[in-house]
Design a protein around this motif. Structure first.
Motif, mmCIF file in Angstrom:
data_model
loop_
_atom_site.group_PDB
_atom_site.id
_atom_site.type_symbol
_atom_site.label_atom_id
_atom_site.label_comp_id
_atom_site.label_asym_id
_atom_site.label_seq_id
_atom_site.Cartn_x
_atom_site.Cartn_y
_atom_site.Cartn_z
ATOM 1 N N ILE A 174 0.845 -1.193 0.000
ATOM 2 C CA ILE A 174 0.000 0.000 0.000
ATOM 3 C C ILE A 174 0.883 1.248 0.000
ATOM 4 O O ILE A 174 2.060 1.194 0.383
ATOM 5 C CB ILE A 174 -0.940 0.039 1.223
ATOM 6 N N LEU A 213 1.028 4.934 1.642
ATOM 7 C CA LEU A 213 0.439 5.600 2.800
ATOM 8 C C LEU A 213 -0.124 6.982 2.454
ATOM 9 O O LEU A 213 0.563 7.822 1.881
ATOM 10 C CB LEU A 213 1.474 5.741 3.910
ATOM 11 N N ARG A 266 -6.758 7.383 4.691
ATOM 12 C CA ARG A 266 -7.165 6.246 3.871
ATOM 13 C C ARG A 266 -7.165 4.957 4.696
ATOM 14 O O ARG A 266 -6.575 4.884 5.781
ATOM 15 C CB ARG A 266 -6.254 6.085 2.661
ATOM 16 N N GLU A 267 -7.804 3.916 4.114
ATOM 17 C CA GLU A 267 -7.906 2.620 4.800
ATOM 18 C C GLU A 267 -7.584 1.491 3.833
ATOM 19 O O GLU A 267 -7.879 1.585 2.633
ATOM 20 C CB GLU A 267 -9.315 2.421 5.365
ATOM 21 N N HIS A 280 -4.466 3.739 7.492
ATOM 22 C CA HIS A 280 -3.125 4.185 7.141
ATOM 23 C C HIS A 280 -2.519 5.024 8.265
ATOM 24 O O HIS A 280 -1.302 5.009 8.490
ATOM 25 C CB HIS A 280 -3.170 5.007 5.847
#
Length: 358
Positions: free
Chosen positions: A38, A40, A44-45, A55
Motif C-alpha cells: 500500500i 500511505l 485512507r484505509e 493508514h
C-alpha cells in the motif's frame, strides 16, 4: 532528468530508514504469509474481507512494526525491498527477475560511477538494480523502442526512488541508430542488452565500449543464445563469450519438515557475457576445437575464423539459428505472453495519468 536541488534526496539513505512517512510504499504480510503493498495516505484505509486497517496507524510507526486491523488480524509492516517491489510493481513488459538482475550487476561488474548502456528498458526492473549499483555519480543510458514502455519504466523508477533518479536518462528509439548520437566512441564502461536480437547491435556496441568493457546479454531461448554467441565470435572485437543460467529453489522450514519447496523459480533466461578487445587486437586462437559437425559442413578447425560479412551462413560457420530471418524474431515466436495494447494503455494510465491514443 531534473536539477540537482530536486533530486538530492532521491537516493539518500534516509529514504530507506526511520519511521514510515506519507507517500511511502509499505509491504503488509498477513498471518498466512500473503503480501499486500500500500502507499500511505492520511485518512485512507486498507480493506480486506476481514476488516480494515487505517493508514494513520502506520504513518509515524517504525519499520518492522506489527499493526492490528478492526477484526484483530495482525499485519507485519515493512518497507519493501527492491526485489519485493519489482515483483509487484505495474508492468508493461516482462521483468528481469531479481535472481538474474543480481547476477547481471555482479558478473558485469557494475561499479559506482560507471557509464552503463541498457536496452531495452521494459518495465524498469533491471534499470533500478543498475541505478543502485552505479549511484548518483554514474550514468545509466536506457534505450527503449516503445514510448509506452519507457513511460511505465520511468514511472516505476520514480515511485521506488521517490523522484527522478539523477543518473538515469531514458531514450526512446532504436539503439543502433540512437547510441552514436548520445555517447562518444570508447566512452561506455558496461552494456546490458535485454532484447530480442542483441546480435544486431554488436557493431554499435563495439564502437561505444571502452577496451576491456563488458557486454552482457539476457536472452530467453537457446536459439537466441546460439545466435548471439556466433555473432560475438564473428565480430572479432570481443573475447570468447561465456554463458550460463541459474535456477533458484526455495526451502520449506517448519519444525522437522525441512525440505525443498514443491515449486521453484526455474528457467527465466540465459546470460551471456564477453569483453571488448583493444583496437586492432586479435583474440588468441582457441585451443579447444568445436565438436565435428557443430558448424554444419564447416571444418571445425576453421570455425569462427574471420570471413567476409556477405558470406553464406554455412561458410560463416553459423548454426541453424543464424539462418532464421530477422523478422521472425518476435516476442510471440519466442514464447512470451505479450500483453495487449489495451492492457499496456491501462498500466501506463494508472502510473502516469496519460494514455497512448495512437
Amino acid at each position: 532528468m531534473t536539477d540537482a536541488s530536486t533530486t538530492a534526496p532521491v537516493t539518500a539513505a534516509h529514504a530507506r530508514r526511520g519511521v514510515f512517512e506519507v507517500g511511502e510504499r509499505v509491504q503488509l504480510t498477513d498471518p498466512k504469509g500473503r503480501l499486500h503493498t500500500i502507499t500511505l495516505e492520511p485518512g485512507r484505509e486498507f480493506h480486506t474481507h476481514r476488516g480494515f486497517l487505517r493508514h494513520d496507524d502506520l504513518i509515524g510507526a517504525p519499520d518492522g512494526s506489527v499493526v492490528t486491523n478492526t477484526a484483530d488480524v495482525e499485519y507485519l509492516a515493512l518497507r519493501p525491498l527492491l526485489s519485493d517491489y519489482v515483483m509487484s510493481m505495474p508492468r508493461g513488459a516482462a521483468v528481469v527477475y531479481p535472481k538474474d538482475a543480481g547476477q547481471i550487476v555482479q558478473m558485469a561488474d557494475i561499479f559506482p560511477g560507471a557509464t552503463v548502456v541498457e536496452a531495452g528498458v521494459g518495465s524498469g526492473a533491471l534499470s533500478m538494480s543498475l541505478l543502485r549499483a552505479i549511484g548518483e555519480g554514474g550514468r545509466l543510458l536506457s534505450f527503449e523502442r516503445r514510448d509506452d514502455f519507457a513511460e511505465i519504466a520511468k514511472a516505476n523508477g520514480r515511485a521506488f526512488f521517490g523522484g527522478d533518479h539523477p543518473a538515469w536518462t531514458v531514450h526512446v528509439g532504436d539503439l543502433v541508430e540512437t547510441l552514436p548520437t548520445v555517447v562518444e566512441p570508447g566512452s561506455v564502461d558496461r552494456v546490458v542488452l535485454d532484447m530480442l536480437a542483441p546480435w544486431e547491435c554488436l557493431d554499435a556496441i563495439g564502437e561505444a565500449l571502452i577496451p576491456g568493457g563488458v557486454l552482457i546479454c539476457y536472452v530467453a531461448t537457446t536459439t537466441q543464445l546460439s545466435r548471439v554467441a556466433e555473432g560475438i565470435r564473428a565480430h572479432g572485437g570481443f573475447t570468447e563469450p561465456s554463458a550460463w543460467e541459474s535456477l533458484v529453489r526455495g526451502w520449506h522450514l517448519e519444525g522437522l519438515a525441512v525440505r525443498p519447496e514443491h515449486r521453484m523459480h526455474g528457467h527465466t533466461g540465459f546470460l551471456i557475457t564477453t569483453r571488448r578487445l583493444a583496437p586492432g587486437v586479435v583474440a588468441p586462437e582457441r585451443k579447444r576445437r568445436p565438436a565435428k559437425g557443430a558448424y554444419s559442413d564447416v571444418d571445425p578447425a576453421t570455425a569462427g575464423a574471420d570471413v567476409p560479412a556477405d558470406a553464406s551462413a554455412s561458410v560463416r560457420g553459423s548454426t541453424a539459428a543464424t539462418e532464421i530471418p530477422a523478422e521472425a524474431w518476435t516476442s510471440e515466436a519466442l514464447g512470451e505472453r505479450v500483453k495487449s495494447d489495451k492492457t499496456i494503455r491501462r498500466v501506463r494510465r494508472s502510473l502516469t495519468g496519460t494514455s497512448d491514443t495512437n
